[in-house]
Write a protein that holds these residues in place. Structure first.
Motif, PDB file in Angstrom:
ATOM      1  N   GLU A 135      63.382   2.203  -4.258  1.00 45.31           N
ATOM      2  CA  GLU A 135      62.447   2.586  -5.309  1.00 45.31           C
ATOM      3  C   GLU A 135      60.996   2.352  -4.920  1.00 45.31           C
ATOM      4  O   GLU A 135      60.120   3.143  -5.273  1.00 45.31           O
ATOM      5  CB  GLU A 135      62.774   1.805  -6.590  1.00 45.31           C
ATOM      6  N   GLN A 136      60.710   1.279  -4.204  1.00 41.75           N
ATOM      7  CA  GLN A 136      59.321   0.995  -3.825  1.00 41.75           C
ATOM      8  C   GLN A 136      58.919   1.706  -2.537  1.00 41.75           C
ATOM      9  O   GLN A 136      57.760   1.613  -2.118  1.00 41.75           O
ATOM     10  CB  GLN A 136      59.112  -0.522  -3.648  1.00 41.75           C
ATOM     11  N   SER A 137      59.872   2.387  -1.882  1.00 41.14           N
ATOM     12  CA  SER A 137      59.626   3.127  -0.635  1.00 41.14           C
ATOM     13  C   SER A 137      59.091   2.220   0.466  1.00 41.14           C
ATOM     14  O   SER A 137      58.276   2.641   1.309  1.00 41.14           O
ATOM     15  CB  SER A 137      58.642   4.291  -0.879  1.00 41.14           C
ATOM     16  N   HIS A 138      59.550   0.975   0.487  1.00 38.05           N
ATOM     17  CA  HIS A 138      59.141   0.063   1.548  1.00 38.05           C
ATOM     18  C   HIS A 138      59.993   0.234   2.814  1.00 38.05           C
ATOM     19  O   HIS A 138      59.613  -0.279   3.877  1.00 38.05           O
ATOM     20  CB  HIS A 138      59.231  -1.390   1.055  1.00 38.05           C
ATOM     21  N   TYR A 139      61.097   0.950   2.677  1.00 36.75           N
ATOM     22  CA  TYR A 139      61.908   1.281   3.850  1.00 36.75           C
ATOM     23  C   TYR A 139      61.624   2.731   4.234  1.00 36.75           C
ATOM     24  O   TYR A 139      61.628   3.633   3.388  1.00 36.75           O
ATOM     25  CB  TYR A 139      63.398   1.093   3.561  1.00 36.75           C
ATOM     26  N   ASP A 140      61.414   2.961   5.541  1.00 35.25           N
ATOM     27  CA  ASP A 140      61.106   4.303   6.052  1.00 35.25           C
ATOM     28  C   ASP A 140      62.343   4.841   6.767  1.00 35.25           C
ATOM     29  O   ASP A 140      62.713   4.360   7.857  1.00 35.25           O
ATOM     30  CB  ASP A 140      59.920   4.232   7.014  1.00 35.25           C
ATOM     31  N   ALA A 141      63.010   5.842   6.169  1.00 31.57           N
ATOM     32  CA  ALA A 141      64.233   6.392   6.749  1.00 31.57           C
ATOM     33  C   ALA A 141      63.963   7.140   8.047  1.00 31.57           C
ATOM     34  O   ALA A 141      64.869   7.287   8.881  1.00 31.57           O
ATOM     35  CB  ALA A 141      64.909   7.316   5.741  1.00 31.57           C
ATOM     36  N   SER A 142      62.741   7.617   8.247  1.00 30.40           N
ATOM     37  CA  SER A 142      62.435   8.358   9.474  1.00 30.40           C
ATOM     38  C   SER A 142      62.337   7.439  10.688  1.00 30.40           C
ATOM     39  O   SER A 142      62.559   7.888  11.823  1.00 30.40           O
ATOM     40  CB  SER A 142      61.137   9.150   9.297  1.00 30.40           C
ATOM     41  N   THR A 143      61.997   6.174  10.481  1.00 30.06           N
ATOM     42  CA  THR A 143      61.877   5.226  11.593  1.00 30.06           C
ATOM     43  C   THR A 143      62.972   4.165  11.582  1.00 30.06           C
ATOM     44  O   THR A 143      63.196   3.500  12.598  1.00 30.06           O
ATOM     45  CB  THR A 143      60.518   4.504  11.528  1.00 30.06           C
ATOM     46  N   GLY A 144      63.640   3.986  10.433  1.00 34.40           N
ATOM     47  CA  GLY A 144      64.659   2.950  10.330  1.00 34.40           C
ATOM     48  C   GLY A 144      64.075   1.554  10.133  1.00 34.40           C
ATOM     49  O   GLY A 144      64.802   0.563  10.242  1.00 34.40           O
ATOM     50  N   LYS A 145      62.781   1.454   9.803  1.00 33.37           N
ATOM     51  CA  LYS A 145      62.115   0.155   9.678  1.00 33.37           C
ATOM     52  C   LYS A 145      61.712  -0.132   8.231  1.00 33.37           C
ATOM     53  O   LYS A 145      61.334   0.780   7.491  1.00 33.37           O
ATOM     54  CB  LYS A 145      60.867   0.115  10.568  1.00 33.37           C
ATOM     55  N   PHE A 146      61.783  -1.418   7.881  1.00 32.32           N
ATOM     56  CA  PHE A 146      61.270  -1.895   6.603  1.00 32.32           C
ATOM     57  C   PHE A 146      59.871  -2.462   6.839  1.00 32.32           C
ATOM     58  O   PHE A 146      59.665  -3.300   7.726  1.00 32.32           O
ATOM     59  CB  PHE A 146      62.181  -2.979   6.025  1.00 32.32           C
ATOM     60  N   LEU A 147      58.923  -2.027   6.021  1.00 32.91           N
ATOM     61  CA  LEU A 147      57.533  -2.469   6.147  1.00 32.91           C
ATOM     62  C   LEU A 147      57.200  -3.408   4.987  1.00 32.91           C
ATOM     63  O   LEU A 147      57.332  -3.029   3.816  1.00 32.91           O
ATOM     64  CB  LEU A 147      56.579  -1.276   6.132  1.00 32.91           C
ATOM     65  N   CYS A 148      56.774  -4.630   5.312  1.00 31.57           N
ATOM     66  CA  CYS A 148      56.460  -5.622   4.273  1.00 31.57           C
ATOM     67  C   CYS A 148      55.112  -5.289   3.639  1.00 31.57           C
ATOM     68  O   CYS A 148      54.095  -5.188   4.332  1.00 31.57           O
ATOM     69  CB  CYS A 148      56.429  -7.026   4.882  1.00 31.57           C
ATOM     70  N   SER A 149      55.125  -5.130   2.329  1.00 28.30           N
ATOM     71  CA  SER A 149      53.889  -4.908   1.570  1.00 28.30           C
ATOM     72  C   SER A 149      53.510  -6.114   0.726  1.00 28.30           C
ATOM     73  O   SER A 149      52.349  -6.256   0.339  1.00 28.30           O
ATOM     74  CB  SER A 149      54.045  -3.674   0.659  1.00 28.30           C
ATOM     75  N   ILE A 150      54.473  -6.979   0.417  1.00 31.30           N
ATOM     76  CA  ILE A 150      54.244  -8.166  -0.411  1.00 31.30           C
ATOM     77  C   ILE A 150      54.624  -9.396   0.405  1.00 31.30           C
ATOM     78  O   ILE A 150      55.799  -9.610   0.701  1.00 31.30           O
ATOM     79  CB  ILE A 150      55.077  -8.116  -1.705  1.00 31.30           C
ATOM     80  N   PRO A 151      53.675 -10.219   0.807  1.00 28.84           N
ATOM     81  CA  PRO A 151      54.013 -11.428   1.580  1.00 28.84           C
ATOM     82  C   PRO A 151      54.940 -12.340   0.786  1.00 28.84           C
ATOM     83  O   PRO A 151      54.767 -12.527  -0.414  1.00 28.84           O
ATOM     84  CB  PRO A 151      52.651 -12.094   1.819  1.00 28.84           C
ATOM     85  N   GLY A 152      55.921 -12.873   1.460  1.00 30.28           N
ATOM     86  CA  GLY A 152      56.848 -13.771   0.775  1.00 30.28           C
ATOM     87  C   GLY A 152      58.105 -13.983   1.588  1.00 30.28           C
ATOM     88  O   GLY A 152      58.162 -13.694   2.788  1.00 30.28           O
ATOM     89  N   THR A 153      59.143 -14.482   0.923  1.00 28.21           N
ATOM     90  CA  THR A 153      60.423 -14.770   1.569  1.00 28.21           C
ATOM     91  C   THR A 153      61.418 -13.676   1.206  1.00 28.21           C
ATOM     92  O   THR A 153      61.590 -13.347   0.025  1.00 28.21           O
ATOM     93  CB  THR A 153      60.952 -16.138   1.109  1.00 28.21           C
ATOM     94  N   TYR A 154      62.081 -13.132   2.230  1.00 29.85           N
ATOM     95  CA  TYR A 154      62.988 -12.002   2.058  1.00 29.85           C
ATOM     96  C   TYR A 154      64.387 -12.371   2.555  1.00 29.85           C
ATOM     97  O   TYR A 154      64.555 -13.243   3.431  1.00 29.85           O
ATOM     98  CB  TYR A 154      62.494 -10.785   2.842  1.00 29.85           C
ATOM     99  N   TYR A 155      65.358 -11.693   1.973  1.00 25.52           N
ATOM    100  CA  TYR A 155      66.741 -11.809   2.420  1.00 25.52           C
ATOM    101  C   TYR A 155      67.171 -10.464   2.994  1.00 25.52           C
ATOM    102  O   TYR A 155      66.991  -9.414   2.364  1.00 25.52           O
ATOM    103  CB  TYR A 155      67.650 -12.191   1.245  1.00 25.52           C
ATOM    104  N   PHE A 156      67.764 -10.496   4.210  1.00 24.93           N
ATOM    105  CA  PHE A 156      68.265  -9.291   4.874  1.00 24.93           C
ATOM    106  C   PHE A 156      69.735  -9.493   5.238  1.00 24.93           C
ATOM    107  O   PHE A 156      70.155 -10.607   5.604  1.00 24.93           O
ATOM    108  CB  PHE A 156      67.469  -8.982   6.144  1.00 24.93           C
ATOM    109  N   ALA A 157      70.507  -8.407   5.123  1.00 26.11           N
ATOM    110  CA  ALA A 157      71.928  -8.460   5.467  1.00 26.11           C
ATOM    111  C   ALA A 157      72.372  -7.085   5.944  1.00 26.11           C
ATOM    112  O   ALA A 157      71.817  -6.055   5.539  1.00 26.11           O
ATOM    113  CB  ALA A 157      72.759  -8.907   4.258  1.00 26.11           C
TER     114      ALA A 157
END
Length: 242
Positions: A135-157
């Motif tokens: 929904e926030q479009s922070h993941y780019d499907a064309s590159t396969g990368k997630f771009l951080c826009s909000i500094p903080g702690t993230y969980y990835f799986a």
């Protein structure tokens, strides 16, 4: 006739006896009329004070006098001893409902994606093009990368289907592998590989998943009944930055 001779004559006349039936009074106009007059005497001593008289009745109340000039302000007195606590009052009536306040801003950043191609190329970010949530479009499907826009702690799986060959993948952050996952493929079977991690990201950091090593380790697989997924979301932001 005045003087001592006159005084002596008058004294003899008083002493001499009289035999008349009626005593003759001296003529007040003659010098002998003043035979008692002499030099003034000295004043006598003061007499004793008299007794106190009875109290008199109160007189009528006088008219109110004019107000006097206000005097200077006195010094502040010392603080008195606190009084006793008064009785508890009755509950008041409920006040009017206040206006609706502005909602607290909620920081959101999350994505969940899946794989559509069967064998991704090694040593490049895996492009998960099946979008479950972004929904926030922070993941780019064309590159396969997630771009951080909000500094903080993230969980990835990630949860990967393994087929045809072994799989060795790594989760990258800023061109550096953070975690590794290896799965040895068993022939005539479909296997699974997964991993997860917590990361602190700054604005502008990128995170992605990538096949690690040569082409013999790219057995990540997906079809209409088997999915390989990648996800991440913000746990809490750095409030000192926002």
């Amino acid at each position: 006739m005045r003087g001592p001779a006159g005084f002596l004559l008058c004294s003899l006349m008083l002493v001499a006896p009289h035999h008349t039936d009626q005593e003759v009074q001296p003529d007040p106009k003659t010098p002998c009329a003043n035979w008692m007059g002499g030099a003034p005497g000295y004043p006598g001593h003061n007499g004793l004070p008299g007794r106190d008289g009875k109290d008199g009745k109160d007189g009528q109340k006088g008219e109110k006098g004019e107000e006097g000039v206000q005097g200077p302000k006195g010094d502040q007195g010392e603080i008195g001893v606190p009084g006793r606590e008064g009785p508890r009052g009755f509950p008041g009536y409920p006040g009017q409902k206040g206006e609706k306040g502005e909602g607290t801003f909620v920081y959101r950043s999350a994505f969940s994606v899946g794989l559509t191609e069967r064998a991704p190329h090694p040593n490049v970010p895996i492009r998960f093009s099946k979008i479950f949530y972004n929904e926030q479009s922070h993941y780019d499907a064309s590159t396969g990368k997630f771009l951080c826009s909000i500094p903080g702690t993230y969980y990835f799986a990630y949860h990967l289907t393994v087929y045809l060959t072994d799989v060795k993948v790594s989760l990258y952050k800023k061109d550096k592998a953070v975690i590794f996952t290896y799965d040895q493929f068993q022939k005539n079977n479909v296997d699974q590989a997964s991993g997860s991690v917590l990361l602190h990201l700054s604005a502008g950091d990128e995170v992605w998943l990538q096949v690690y090593g040569e082409g013999d380790n790219n057995g990540v697989y997906a079809d209409n009944i088997n999915d390989s997924t990648f996800m991440g979301f913000l746990l809490y932001p750095d409030l000192d930055v926002h």
